[in-house]
Design an enzyme around this catalytic site. Structure first.
Site, short mmCIF file in Angstrom:
data_model
loop_
_atom_site.label_atom_id
_atom_site.label_comp_id
_atom_site.label_asym_id
_atom_site.label_seq_id
_atom_site.Cartn_x
_atom_site.Cartn_y
_atom_site.Cartn_z
N HIS A 1 48.64 17.29 -41.83
CA HIS A 1 48.37 18.63 -42.37
C HIS A 1 47.30 18.69 -43.46
O HIS A 1 47.45 19.41 -44.45
CB HIS A 1 49.67 19.24 -42.87
CG HIS A 1 50.66 19.58 -41.80
ND1 HIS A 1 50.32 19.77 -40.47
CD2 HIS A 1 52.02 19.78 -41.85
CE1 HIS A 1 51.41 20.06 -39.78
NE2 HIS A 1 52.45 20.07 -40.58
N GLU B 1 53.62 26.29 -33.95
CA GLU B 1 52.29 26.10 -34.53
C GLU B 1 51.26 26.02 -33.40
O GLU B 1 51.12 24.98 -32.75
CB GLU B 1 52.26 24.82 -35.36
CG GLU B 1 53.31 24.77 -36.44
CD GLU B 1 53.65 23.34 -36.84
OE1 GLU B 1 52.74 22.56 -37.17
OE2 GLU B 1 54.85 22.99 -36.81
N HIS C 1 51.84 27.90 -40.35
CA HIS C 1 53.05 27.08 -40.40
C HIS C 1 54.28 27.89 -40.84
O HIS C 1 55.16 27.37 -41.54
CB HIS C 1 52.83 25.88 -41.32
CG HIS C 1 53.63 24.67 -40.98
ND1 HIS C 1 54.99 24.58 -41.22
CD2 HIS C 1 53.28 23.51 -40.40
CE1 HIS C 1 55.42 23.40 -40.82
NE2 HIS C 1 54.40 22.72 -40.32
C1 BGC Z 1 55.50 18.64 -38.26
C2 BGC Z 1 56.80 18.06 -38.77
C3 BGC Z 1 56.80 18.18 -40.26
C4 BGC Z 1 56.62 19.62 -40.62
C5 BGC Z 1 56.58 19.83 -42.10
C6 BGC Z 1 55.42 20.05 -38.68
O1 BGC Z 1 54.22 20.61 -38.26
O2 BGC Z 1 55.37 18.49 -36.89
O3 BGC Z 1 56.95 16.73 -38.37
O4 BGC Z 1 57.96 17.66 -40.81
O5 BGC Z 1 55.46 20.10 -40.07
O6 BGC Z 1 55.70 18.98 -42.70
#
Ligand code: BGC
Length: 383
Positions: free
Chosen positions: A139, A348, A213
């Site tokens: 991310h 997402e 998200h």
């Molecule tokens: C991921 C997860 C993660 C979450 C929060 C999601 O996009 O796939 O593995 O724990 O984001 O970080």
């Protein structure tokens, strides 16, 4: 606002009075436009002030988003009786988002999802990113797009009221090449849609994968195991134990990943299946079955007690369905709700994880002179 309007103050002037100089209204219409509001929402760790923008539509839907992380702070939509309820997880104030947030409501970037070992090679040059998720980069890094302050402009458009957030990511920021000019807009339409549109350009070749998200819970409480999900995906990208795709596109048929027909999320979430074990539930990218590159159906999510339904359409090739497996009761969010495991789920829309290291996946590389455009629409109704 209504009192001032009835006192004869034109909306454009009213907007200026309410917004001061922090939020800029780039256009406004007179009669008939749904009200928008901009107000202070605290100070980011950087010392920058944070603004909260409220959009409303003709049916009482209300979206609040802030300049910190372009985060959707709340989204109130009607149930089958017409009562509105907040369908996204988050906090009542900025402090919660700053101190500990698993990307609640945020725009994630420069690269949403994982890049294996925080490494990629582009045009013969190797790049190293901060590793912040086991051995991988997740991310956008230590201070990704979810933790920076964006600027905001608002407008009434033919489709509805709209806020546009802009952020310029510097060359080398979080290890990524090129100065990237990014914008994301949220438009709230009178058809109870939230349209999310991303635009970006760069001055050096860079990977880019932006997504939203938000954690949904259409009941506004409890867990999401009873929510019924359909995904327009007949394949998914199986992962290793660190959630990096192997590179194959596996059929969902005959597995707990088959959501081509509606299934309650809880139905197969504890199935004895290697991929369910690796994800601790669902935490996988689904390959959308799309007719062309336009907006196509990605997901339909239904919650029986409220009747609320969310339909997701996107121009992206994939959707990461994350069933909130890492929520563990340690975060207390809005209205003092304790967020237990699986109290929210993310859909997402995005390119596939680790694409910079997987030549067979659709490209996530943006070059100078090109314009990145991506669109996702959430449509809500109640049955
Ligand atoms: C991921 C997860 C993660 C979450 C929060 C999601 O996009 O796939 O593995 O724990 O984001 O970080």
């Amino acid at each position: 606002m209504h009192a001032l309007q009835s006192a004869g103050i034109r909306p454009v002037l009213l907007w200026f009075v309410l917004a001061g100089t922090a939020c800029r209204a780039i256009s406004d219409t007179a009669a008939g436009a749904s009200p928008m509001k901009c107000e202070p929402f605290g100070t980011a760790p950087s010392g920058e002030s944070v603004e909260l923008i409220t959009l409303t539509n003709a049916h009482g839907v209300e979206l609040r988003a802030m300049t910190y992380g372009a985060i959707i702070v709340s989204l109130k939509v009607p149930d089958r009786t017409g009562a509105t309820g907040d369908v996204v997880l988050g906090y009542d104030s900025l402090a919660g988002y700053v101190s500990s947030s698993p990307y609640f409501g945020a725009v994630v970037g420069r690269y949403g999802n994982r890049i294996a070992n925080g490494r990629f090679t582009l045009d013969g040059k190797s790049y190293t990113l901060a590793v912040n998720n086991g051995p991988n980069a997740l991310h956008g890094g230590l201070k990704g797009f979810d933790k920076v302050v964006w600027s905001a402009d608002t407008a009434h458009t033919a489709r509805g009221s709209k806020v546009t957030f802009r952020y310029e990511s510097k060359d080398g920021e979080e290890g990524y090449p090129g100065t990237l000019a990014t914008s994301v807009s949220y438009t709230l339409t009178d058809a109870n849609e939230v349209e999310i549109a991303y635009v970006a350009t760069t001055d050096k070749t860079t990977p880019l994968n932006l997504t939203q998200h938000s954690y949904f819970n259409l009941a506004g409480r409890g867990d999401i195991l009873g929510h019924v999900l359909t995904l327009a995906a007949d394949r998914y990208t199986p992962v290793d134990t660190t959630l990096i795709p192997s590179g194959t596109l596996a059929p969902v048929a005959g597995t707990p990943f088959d959501f081509t027909a509606p299934h309650a999320i809880g139905e197969r979430i504890n199935a004895d299946h290697q991929q369910i074990r690796f994800g601790g539930g669902y935490d996988h990218n689904f390959v959308l079955t799309r007719p062309d590159t336009g907006l196509a159906l990605a997901a339909v999510l239904k919650e029986r007690s409220s009747g609320r339904t969310l339909e997701v359409r996107t121009t992206e090739p994939g959707v990461q369905f994350y069933s909130g497996n890492f929520l563990d009761g340690t975060l207390t969010g809005k209205g003092r709700q304790v967020y237990q495991r699986r109290s929210g789920l993310c859909l997402e829309t995005q390119h596939f994880p680790n694409s910079p290291n997987q030549a067979s996946f659709p490209s996530t590389i943006l070059r100078p002179g090109e314009t990145y455009r991506s669109r996702t629409v959430w449509k809500f109704w109640a049955e």
